[in-house]
Write an enzyme that holds these catalytic residues in place. Structure first.
Site, mmCIF file in Angstrom:
data_model
loop_
_atom_site.group_PDB
_atom_site.id
_atom_site.type_symbol
_atom_site.label_atom_id
_atom_site.label_comp_id
_atom_site.label_asym_id
_atom_site.label_seq_id
_atom_site.Cartn_x
_atom_site.Cartn_y
_atom_site.Cartn_z
ATOM 1 N N GLY A 78 46.702 17.049 12.890
ATOM 2 C CA GLY A 78 45.839 17.452 11.780
ATOM 3 C C GLY A 78 46.578 17.498 10.453
ATOM 4 N N ARG A 161 60.823 15.651 11.633
ATOM 5 C CA ARG A 161 61.158 15.983 13.014
ATOM 6 C C ARG A 161 61.486 14.701 13.773
ATOM 7 N NH1 ARG A 161 56.693 19.700 15.983
ATOM 8 N NH2 ARG A 161 55.572 17.797 16.453
ATOM 9 N N ASP A 231 48.624 20.568 24.755
ATOM 10 C CA ASP A 231 49.012 19.678 23.644
ATOM 11 C C ASP A 231 50.412 20.017 23.131
ATOM 12 O OD1 ASP A 231 47.255 21.961 22.914
ATOM 13 O OD2 ASP A 231 47.932 21.487 20.889
HETATM 14 P P1 AMP Z 1 49.561 23.911 16.809
HETATM 15 O O1 AMP Z 1 49.023 25.249 17.154
HETATM 16 O O2 AMP Z 1 50.530 23.892 15.656
HETATM 17 O O3 AMP Z 1 50.091 23.175 17.992
HETATM 18 O O4 AMP Z 1 48.330 23.061 16.243
HETATM 19 C C1 AMP Z 1 47.126 22.907 16.948
HETATM 20 C C2 AMP Z 1 46.247 21.892 16.231
HETATM 21 O O5 AMP Z 1 45.858 22.374 14.943
HETATM 22 C C3 AMP Z 1 46.893 20.547 15.989
HETATM 23 O O6 AMP Z 1 45.899 19.578 16.170
HETATM 24 C C4 AMP Z 1 47.344 20.632 14.547
HETATM 25 O O7 AMP Z 1 47.472 19.371 13.959
HETATM 26 C C5 AMP Z 1 46.236 21.454 13.926
HETATM 27 N N1 AMP Z 1 46.636 22.206 12.716
HETATM 28 C C6 AMP Z 1 47.414 23.311 12.653
HETATM 29 N N2 AMP Z 1 47.548 23.729 11.385
HETATM 30 C C7 AMP Z 1 46.842 22.881 10.593
HETATM 31 C C8 AMP Z 1 46.584 22.775 9.186
HETATM 32 N N3 AMP Z 1 47.093 23.643 8.314
HETATM 33 N N4 AMP Z 1 45.797 21.755 8.762
HETATM 34 C C9 AMP Z 1 45.283 20.867 9.626
HETATM 35 N N5 AMP Z 1 45.479 20.908 10.959
HETATM 36 C C10 AMP Z 1 46.259 21.901 11.447
HETATM 37 MG MG MG Z 2 50.797 21.558 18.590
#
Ligand code: AMP
Ligand code: MG
Length: 455
Positions: A78, A161, A231
């Site tokens: 995202g 990364r 994920d």
């Molecule tokens: P995570 O919890 O970091 O593994 O993220 C879970 C999902 O939320 C993934 O698909 C990320 O790309 C999306 N995501 C987290 N933060 C954001 C953000 N600020 N804007 C857009 N997508 C986000």
């Molecule tokens: Mg993630």
């Protein structure tokens, strides 16, 4: 820096072409020189590449995921993207950006990342690498020049990364939803990238084995990932996606630092079982290309594979070989430590120093008895200071370093980065004041430590 786009060329249906946002003022906050040298990238070249429309064309990857047990068919990058792959010594590495702007997978998110959490991921992932725990690596944190809204307004940042692969259990879950052809193509790509020549069954067994080994290392290190969604479970066996993660100080099996994990699903002690659950979801995604019988057979071996890895890790930390009395000793330690208030890392490190005498006088009688049993088994104490770290990414160190960094002072972040590169000895160039800061006892807290996912 010559990037390939192997993933995007092989699996166009599993990603979307995307480029980083055009940020007002990209600047290097921290750069990992050692990793940069290996990859042939320096800070200047990185900034030039990110500002060049031809070289910054990457792809946001699509994946699904079980988040806290709930299936979401399409998550994806995202706010991240795969810039491309580089090859070093015959091995391909993903160069990936996090915080690079909203993609079609942003689901209403702002696509940004805050400086504090990106520096935190940089430090913790590099600390994991220093502890010899498989992980995505951090090449750099860049500030974007953009102010973003979190709990307060804060500086935006971008993490660069590096990983063997960003394929996750959730990648195959998403591929499976797209049909057998996409599943087969994605699996073939994963096999070719991660274990060339393997059958699908061997590939699955390899993921089970490498993930079991990984989580055993987490448990030894006292690491709580905090958001073990499918994920965030990498097919490469690398630790991925450092959000609300933290290291324990005391040995607390229920330790759970994530503000959103109210049930303690991802608490310290649950990690091996949750991994088993995630690996079952992986098998489901791979069916019908993996037969039910093969899935059962391999997954049925997970618990004993994990147990064997955990015993190997803990015996290594204690300077012993795995034998039946050592197994009993290690199980007893995990039972004994909770509630004693003993610092887990100092306890293990203390085994190397004066054969456990460090703080031994202050230990309760049952722990001293344990140390007597340990000594009677003839541990190789000479090797232990190379096995149990002196410097751990403790919450109070990270918090203080990051608070200073948010005010523009990166000196403690730099110190921690140097210290984590070799956590078994004080950094040779650190001052007495710096060593005293690193070695300070854990300060008491009025409220338990929590981390937030809104990174
Ligand atoms: P995570 O919890 O970091 O593994 O993220 C879970 C999902 O939320 C993934 O698909 C990320 O790309 C999306 N995501 C987290 N933060 C954001 C953000 N600020 N804007 C857009 N997508 C986000
Ligand atoms: Mg993630």
């Amino acid at each position: 820096m010559t990037l390939t786009h192997r993933f995007a060329e092989a699996l166009p249906e599993m990603c979307t072409p995307w480029s980083p946002e055009c940020f007002p003022d990209l600047q290097v906050a921290v750069f990992n020189d050692a990793l940069g040298r290996r990859l042939g990238i320096d800070g200047e070249r990185l900034l030039a590449a990110l500002g060049d429309e031809e070289r910054n064309a990457g792809h946001a990857q699509a994946y699904a995921g079980h988040q806290f047990g709930q299936f979401v068919p399409l998550l994806g990058d995202g706010r991240a993207l795969l810039l491309g792959e580089v090859e070093v010594d015959g091995q391909s590495y993903d160069i990936h950006l996090k915080g690079s702007g909203p993609t079609p997978f942003a689901r209403g998110g702002d696509g940004q990342a805050a400086i504090g959490p990106m520096l935190r991921e940089y430090l913790v992932s590099e600390a994991m690498a220093g502890l010899n725990i498989p992980t995505t690596r951090s090449l750099a944190v860049l500030t974007t020049g953009k102010r973003i809204q979190r709990e307060t307004v804060t500086d935006g940042a971008l993490l660069v990364r590096v990983a063997r692969s960003h394929l996750r259990v959730g990648s195959l879950q998403h591929a499976a939803l797209r049909g057998e052809e996409t599943l087969r193509k994605t699996l073939d790509y994963a096999v070719a990238t991660l274990s060339p020549g393997s059958s699908y069954k061997e590939f699955y067994a390899g993921v089970v084995e490498s993930q079991a080994a990984l989580v055993a290392k987490w448990m030894r290190a006292g690491f709580v990932h905090g958001v073990m969604n499918t994920d965030n479970t990498a097919l490469s066996g690398e630790t991925i996606d450092y959000g609300p993660c933290a290291f324990i100080d005391e040995f607390d099996p229920d330790a759970c630092f994530s503000s959103i994990d109210r049930q303690g699903r991802y608490a310290f002690r649950n990690q091996p079982a949750i991994l088993g659950w995630n690996l079952a979801r992986l098998a489901e995604a791979m069916i019908p290309l993996l037969s039910l019988e093969d899935a059962h057979e391999v997954l049925g071996g997970y618990a004993s594979a994990y147990r064997r890895r955990w015993l190997e890790e803990m015996a290594d930390a204690a300077g012993l070989a795995v034998t039946p009395p050592v197994e009993e000793l290690l199980d007893d330690l995990a039972e004994l430590l909770p509630g004693t208030g003993i610092d887990y890392h100092r306890f293990l490190r203390g085994l190397a120093e004066a054969e456990g005498a460090g703080a031994e006088g202050a230990y309760p009688p049952e722990v001293r008895l344990w140390l007597e049993r340990w000594r009677a088994l003839g541990p190789d104490t000479a090797a232990l200071s190379e096995k149990n770290p002196l410097i751990v990414p403790r919450n109070h160190l990270l918090e203080e370093a990051l608070a200073l960094a948010e005010g523009g002072d990166l000196s403690r972040v730099d110190l921690l980065a140097r210290a984590f590169a070799n956590p078994y000895a004080w950094p040779s160039d650190a001052s007495e004041e710096e060593i005293a800061w690193l070695d300070r006892p854990v300060p008491p807290r009025r409220v338990p430590f929590v981390t937030y996912c809104g990174t």
